[in-house]
Write a protein that holds these residues in place. Structure first.
Motif, PDB file in Angstrom:
ATOM      1  N   GLY A 116       6.361  -3.311  -3.146  1.00 53.44           N
ATOM      2  CA  GLY A 116       5.576  -2.471  -2.208  1.00 53.44           C
ATOM      3  C   GLY A 116       4.496  -3.322  -1.935  1.00 53.44           C
ATOM      4  O   GLY A 116       4.123  -4.734  -2.516  1.00 53.44           O
TER       5      GLY A 116
ATOM      6  N   LEU B 125       5.808   4.585   2.977  1.00 56.44           N
ATOM      7  CA  LEU B 125       7.003   4.618   3.416  1.00 56.44           C
ATOM      8  C   LEU B 125       7.685   4.242   2.831  1.00 56.44           C
ATOM      9  O   LEU B 125       7.214   3.308   1.620  1.00 56.44           O
ATOM     10  CB  LEU B 125       6.965   3.361   4.597  1.00 56.44           C
ATOM     11  CG  LEU B 125       7.903   3.019   5.331  1.00 56.44           C
ATOM     12  CD1 LEU B 125       8.829   4.077   5.967  1.00 56.44           C
ATOM     13  CD2 LEU B 125       8.061   1.678   6.542  1.00 56.44           C
TER      14      LEU B 125
ATOM     15  N   LEU C  62      10.977   2.280   1.129  1.00 54.63           N
ATOM     16  CA  LEU C  62      12.851   2.470   2.138  1.00 54.63           C
ATOM     17  C   LEU C  62      13.663   2.054   1.311  1.00 54.63           C
ATOM     18  O   LEU C  62      13.686   1.497  -0.013  1.00 54.63           O
ATOM     19  CB  LEU C  62      12.209   0.647   2.568  1.00 54.63           C
ATOM     20  CG  LEU C  62      10.972   0.381   3.314  1.00 54.63           C
ATOM     21  CD1 LEU C  62      10.464  -1.177   2.910  1.00 54.63           C
ATOM     22  CD2 LEU C  62      11.473   1.245   4.991  1.00 54.63           C
TER      23      LEU C  62
ATOM     24  N   TRP D  31      15.198  -4.875   2.457  1.00 55.13           N
ATOM     25  CA  TRP D  31      14.459  -4.790   3.254  1.00 55.13           C
ATOM     26  C   TRP D  31      13.717  -6.324   3.535  1.00 55.13           C
ATOM     27  O   TRP D  31      12.471  -5.812   4.826  1.00 55.13           O
ATOM     28  CB  TRP D  31      13.271  -3.756   3.170  1.00 55.13           C
ATOM     29  CG  TRP D  31      14.302  -2.393   2.933  1.00 55.13           C
ATOM     30  CD1 TRP D  31      14.953  -2.076   1.967  1.00 55.13           C
ATOM     31  CD2 TRP D  31      14.490  -1.521   3.928  1.00 55.13           C
ATOM     32  NE1 TRP D  31      15.837  -0.831   1.986  1.00 55.13           N
ATOM     33  CE2 TRP D  31      15.605  -0.100   3.442  1.00 55.13           C
ATOM     34  CE3 TRP D  31      14.897  -2.060   5.563  1.00 55.13           C
ATOM     35  CZ2 TRP D  31      16.144   0.278   4.155  1.00 55.13           C
ATOM     36  CZ3 TRP D  31      15.094  -0.185   6.099  1.00 55.13           C
ATOM     37  CH2 TRP D  31      15.961   0.537   5.417  1.00 55.13           C
TER      38      TRP D  31
ATOM     39  N   ARG E 119       9.530  -7.155   6.179  1.00 51.55           N
ATOM     40  CA  ARG E 119       8.489  -6.802   5.533  1.00 51.55           C
ATOM     41  C   ARG E 119       7.459  -7.645   6.298  1.00 51.55           C
ATOM     42  O   ARG E 119       6.298  -7.139   6.094  1.00 51.55           O
ATOM     43  CB  ARG E 119       8.135  -8.071   4.308  1.00 51.55           C
ATOM     44  CG  ARG E 119       9.337  -7.525   3.065  1.00 51.55           C
ATOM     45  CD  ARG E 119       8.525  -7.853   1.243  1.00 51.55           C
ATOM     46  NE  ARG E 119       7.506  -8.021   0.861  1.00 51.55           N
ATOM     47  CZ  ARG E 119       8.247  -8.528  -0.342  1.00 51.55           C
ATOM     48  NH1 ARG E 119       9.122  -8.247  -0.439  1.00 51.55           N
ATOM     49  NH2 ARG E 119       6.675  -8.471  -0.807  1.00 51.55           N
TER      50      ARG E 119
ATOM     51  N   LEU F  26       5.877  -4.864   8.870  1.00 48.42           N
ATOM     52  CA  LEU F  26       5.156  -3.944   7.909  1.00 48.42           C
ATOM     53  C   LEU F  26       3.907  -4.153   8.303  1.00 48.42           C
ATOM     54  O   LEU F  26       2.693  -3.375   7.931  1.00 48.42           O
ATOM     55  CB  LEU F  26       5.736  -3.664   6.565  1.00 48.42           C
ATOM     56  CG  LEU F  26       7.230  -3.049   6.596  1.00 48.42           C
ATOM     57  CD1 LEU F  26       7.779  -2.910   5.659  1.00 48.42           C
ATOM     58  CD2 LEU F  26       7.085  -1.288   7.656  1.00 48.42           C
TER      59      LEU F  26
ATOM     60  N   TRP G  81       3.153  -0.921   9.989  1.00 44.25           N
ATOM     61  CA  TRP G  81       2.622   0.142   9.314  1.00 44.25           C
ATOM     62  C   TRP G  81       1.376   0.645   9.321  1.00 44.25           C
ATOM     63  O   TRP G  81       1.015  -0.274   7.774  1.00 44.25           O
ATOM     64  CB  TRP G  81       3.894   0.551   8.264  1.00 44.25           C
ATOM     65  CG  TRP G  81       3.637   1.514   7.154  1.00 44.25           C
ATOM     66  CD1 TRP G  81       3.550   1.803   5.774  1.00 44.25           C
ATOM     67  CD2 TRP G  81       4.063   3.146   8.186  1.00 44.25           C
ATOM     68  NE1 TRP G  81       3.555   3.587   5.458  1.00 44.25           N
ATOM     69  CE2 TRP G  81       4.446   3.725   7.002  1.00 44.25           C
ATOM     70  CE3 TRP G  81       4.621   3.067   9.001  1.00 44.25           C
ATOM     71  CZ2 TRP G  81       4.566   5.504   7.145  1.00 44.25           C
ATOM     72  CZ3 TRP G  81       5.293   4.643   9.289  1.00 44.25           C
ATOM     73  CH2 TRP G  81       4.827   5.578   8.080  1.00 44.25           C
TER      74      TRP G  81
ATOM     75  N   ARG H 208       0.425   2.540   3.383  1.00 42.34           N
ATOM     76  CA  ARG H 208       1.521   1.473   1.956  1.00 42.34           C
ATOM     77  C   ARG H 208       3.048   2.110   1.695  1.00 42.34           C
ATOM     78  O   ARG H 208       3.490   2.439   2.607  1.00 42.34           O
ATOM     79  CB  ARG H 208       0.887   2.581   0.962  1.00 42.34           C
ATOM     80  CG  ARG H 208       0.070   2.060  -0.187  1.00 42.34           C
ATOM     81  CD  ARG H 208      -0.799   2.206  -1.244  1.00 42.34           C
ATOM     82  NE  ARG H 208       0.167   4.030  -1.719  1.00 42.34           N
ATOM     83  CZ  ARG H 208       1.177   3.943  -2.003  1.00 42.34           C
ATOM     84  NH1 ARG H 208       1.061   3.459  -2.983  1.00 42.34           N
ATOM     85  NH2 ARG H 208       0.887   5.475  -2.605  1.00 42.34           N
ATOM     86  N   TRP H 209       3.625   0.989   1.698  1.00 44.60           N
ATOM     87  CA  TRP H 209       4.931   0.898   1.392  1.00 44.60           C
ATOM     88  C   TRP H 209       5.273   0.389   0.079  1.00 44.60           C
ATOM     89  O   TRP H 209       5.021  -0.269  -0.283  1.00 44.60           O
ATOM     90  CB  TRP H 209       5.787   0.081   2.859  1.00 44.60           C
ATOM     91  CG  TRP H 209       5.580  -1.448   2.622  1.00 44.60           C
ATOM     92  CD1 TRP H 209       4.117  -2.292   3.193  1.00 44.60           C
ATOM     93  CD2 TRP H 209       5.982  -2.341   2.127  1.00 44.60           C
ATOM     94  NE1 TRP H 209       4.528  -3.602   2.394  1.00 44.60           N
ATOM     95  CE2 TRP H 209       5.770  -3.748   2.175  1.00 44.60           C
ATOM     96  CE3 TRP H 209       7.285  -2.351   1.229  1.00 44.60           C
ATOM     97  CZ2 TRP H 209       5.927  -4.815   2.009  1.00 44.60           C
ATOM     98  CZ3 TRP H 209       7.594  -3.737   0.359  1.00 44.60           C
ATOM     99  CH2 TRP H 209       7.191  -5.009   0.768  1.00 44.60           C
TER     100      TRP H 209
END
Length: 250
Positions: free
Chosen positions: A9, A17, A19, A30, A34, A37, A41, A44-45
């Motif tokens: 992440g 988020l 994924l 994904w 990146r 994002l 975004w 965090r993801w």
């Protein structure tokens, strides 16, 4: 890696988020998203390897609920969460938003989830699940098989890091990292998953996706949208178009 589930992440903040990739792929699918994002975004993801895929440990048996249960045990419980899931990952995302898990999932965007399954398709998947692990003499052979299984042939080069995550080199040769038994995950009960879902839902498909139609999505009674001129792996073909689906849930 958290417990038995591999996570990668970035970002910061309390808005998460999640994924989730489709059958046969890994969280590296994904990677094209990146860079977007980083600025697109506000939080965090996390990209997950579904159990039995990539670097995540296998399960005794596979279903949307068993996959969701294993993932739920690895996630923070105090962050507002939005889920973006592709194909099988979209169905798992709906399961995670179900009342049984009591996670703070605010919204689920489910992309390219297959709605209708024939008996022949399910029987073929069960047969694949019973096959022993295949070994390949070269990485190139294994990469070619990985791209077919994950639906990425023609979209990703065989030497791309996306492919590396889906392969393992062992003494006997190269193999896919995926547990073959995961093919037996079965058809998700989408009406039941939607009925139990406590979050906002958006169902999406690429206009050229042969696995699901507009009419099938409309029949589920949830908000739905179609991405023009994209196929089943729309998140690989045009990451920006897919990430724009998240704007209402930022």
């Amino acid at each position: 890696m958290t417990g038995d589930v591999r996570l990668r992440g970035g970002g910061s903040g309390q808005r998460l988020l999640l994924l989730l990739h489709g059958l046969g792929a890994t969280g590296e699918v994904w990677n094209p998203s990146r860079p977007l994002l980083t600025h697109g975004w506000p939080g965090r993801w996390l990209a997950v390897d579904l159990p039995g895929h990539g670097g995540s440990e296998p399960l005794p048996e596979y279903s949307c609920l068993t996959l969701a249960e294993r993932i739920a045990k690895t996630l923070p419980v105090d962050d507002r969460m939005v889920v973006l899931g592709h194909s099988l990952g979209g169905a798992v995302g709906l399961a995670l938003a179900g009342r049984r898990f009591d996670l703070p999932v605010a919204a689920v965007v489910a992309l390219g989830v297959k709605v209708a399954w024939t008996a022949e398709e399910l029987a073929r998947a069960e047969a694949l699940a019973r096959r022993p692990v295949a070994r390949y003499a070269t990485r190139a052979e294994a990469a070619s098989r990985y791209l077919r299984v994950s639906g990425l042939t023609g979209l990703v080069d065989g030497d791309d890091p996306i492919v590396d995550a889906g392969l393992r080199e062992e003494d006997e040769g190269w193999r896919l990292a995926m547990d073959p038994a995961a093919f037996a995950v079965g058809a998700p009960d989408l009406p039941a998953l939607l009925a139990d879902c406590a979050a906002q839902v958006l169902l999406a498909r690429g206009e050229r996706d042969p696995m699901v139609t507009d009419a099938q999505l409309a029949g589920l009674g949830a908000p739905a949208t179609t991405l023009a001129d994209l196929g089943h792996n729309a998140h690989v073909e045009d990451p920006a178009a897919v990430l724009r689906l998240l704007h209402p849930y930022r």
